[in-house]
Write a protein that holds these residues in place. Structure first.
Motif: not given
Length: 383
Positions: A51-57, A78-79, A94-98, A104-109
């Motif tokens: 039943d564990t829900e797993i999300l990959f990023v 993620l871009p 690369v810095l803009i993508k980071l 987006k990572a903040r939103k996902i978490v």
């Protein structure tokens, strides 16, 4: 000191099942060497906690965006991109993508609310695990190589555990959180019940002749292929057969060369790697961590040609960790075309040396790594 976890008992499985492992975030990727361990860990979690829900990023545009959904798991992209160390002026983009990836990572978490975040390496894991640590969510790192990548080094300080496959990593990570588990490998490889002769016959080779297996990865490795092409006459002269996975790049060229040799079967991909490994008397391979772990578990005599085109030159470090213990023969990429033909002939005619290599590499094997990692995940979450 590194802690060795024993194979899970029924008691530890019972404890794991009661650890309230509701949501798990797994991040990383970019290559099969990161994706396959990540999927192995996810599958091991599901075996204990269906039943564990797993999300990959992962990273948008990379292979995990196809492989993970094909395995039945959800993934967010993620871009993010790796830094260009040779052309520094390109890193503005690369810095803009980071920056976008961190947002987006903040939103996902925040929305997924994981019980734990797991990083398997690769630059996609950086923003996600950094945000998880910032939010007080426990993190676990899985480092496949004997020389860790930049992302895992940066995340190590706040990680609750770092699961490794090699000794000596306290040079890079806090010793108190290092756990020696080994690298998760494809479970089907150890399930082959055929004898070596039966496996050779199944693949269309002569059971009475020695067989060399060449694997350069799904995309192929040009130097390895060039070195094998330079070895074809020598291999034919020894009356030995060759199973050659050329990979996608250069497939037409190298498979065209193979057609002149009745003892050679060249193919872009090998679908039954369990049979191929079982049939092989000698393997020629790159030195990716996942492949090495498979070779250790199966006890195969191998010539390793580490790729020079990887971060931190980690494949050379992986190969040296074996060659210095008499568990593999290492040929540097720059020497491969010149040295591989003679090395193949030498080893294929020296059964005692091949057996010694096989025994030594088998001694380095760490089985059931996926289960040991899940033991640690459940221990962290239960606390």
């Amino acid at each position: 000191m590194q802690k060795n976890i024993t194979k899970p008992t029924s008691e530890s499985n019972a404890t794991a099942g009661n650890s309230q492992l509701n949501r798990v975030l797994i991040s990383g990727g970019g290559t099969g060497g990161h994706i396959f361990p990540a999927l192995s860990i996810a599958n091991a979690i599901k075996r204990r906690n269906p039943d564990t829900e797993i999300l990959f990023v992962g990273a948008l545009g990379r292979m995990e965006m196809e492989r993970v959904p094909a395995a039945g798991y959800k993934i967010e992209g993620l871009p993010v991109a790796g830094f260009d160390r040779k052309r520094l002026w390109r890193n503005f983009g690369v810095l803009i993508k980071l920056w976008k990836s961190l947002r987006k990572a903040r939103k996902i978490v925040k929305e997924f609310k994981p019980d734990i975040a797991i990083g398997v390496g690769g630059y996609a894991s950086g923003p996600v695990l950094k945000q998880a640590q910032k939010n007080g969510i426990p993190t676990l790192l899985q480092e496949q190589n004997s020389y860790p990548g930049v992302t895992n080094k940066l995340l190590a300080k706040k990680a609750k555990a770092i699961c490794v496959a090699y000794d000596g990593l306290e040079r890079f990570f806090p010793a108190e959180v290092i756990v020696k588990t080994g690298n998760p490998v494809r479970t089907d490889l150890e399930g082959c019940t055929l004898t070596q002769a039966e496996a050779k016959k199944e693949l269309g080779f002569d059971p009475d002749k020695k067989l060399i297996l060449v694997v350069g990865g799904s995309l192929g490795a040009r130097t390895v292929n060039e070195a094998v092409a330079a070895s074809l006459d020598s291999i034919a002269a020894e009356g030995v057969e060759l199973m050659w996975q050329t990979g996608r790049y250069g497939a037409e060229l190298f498979q065209g060369k193979a057609k002149a040799y009745p003892n050679v079967k060249a193919t872009t991909f090998i679908t039954r790697m369990d049979l191929a490994y079982r049939a092989a008397d000698l393997v020629v391979s790159r030195a990716g961590a996942g492949t090495i772990s498979e070779l250790q578990n199966l006890g195969k005599a191998v010539i390793l040609i580490p790729s020079p085109n990887v971060a931190e030159d980690h494949q050379r470090h992986n190969a040296e960790a074996l060659s210095t213990r008499g568990a593999a023969v290492m040929i540097l990429d720059v020497d491969a075309v010149e040295q591989l033909p003679g090395t193949i002939v030498e080893l294929i005619n020296d059964a005692e040396r091949r057996n010694q290599l096989s025994d030594n590499i088998r001694k380095m094997a760490l089985h059931a790594a996926d289960e040991k990692i899940v033991d640690k995940i459940c221990e962290i979450v239960s606390k």
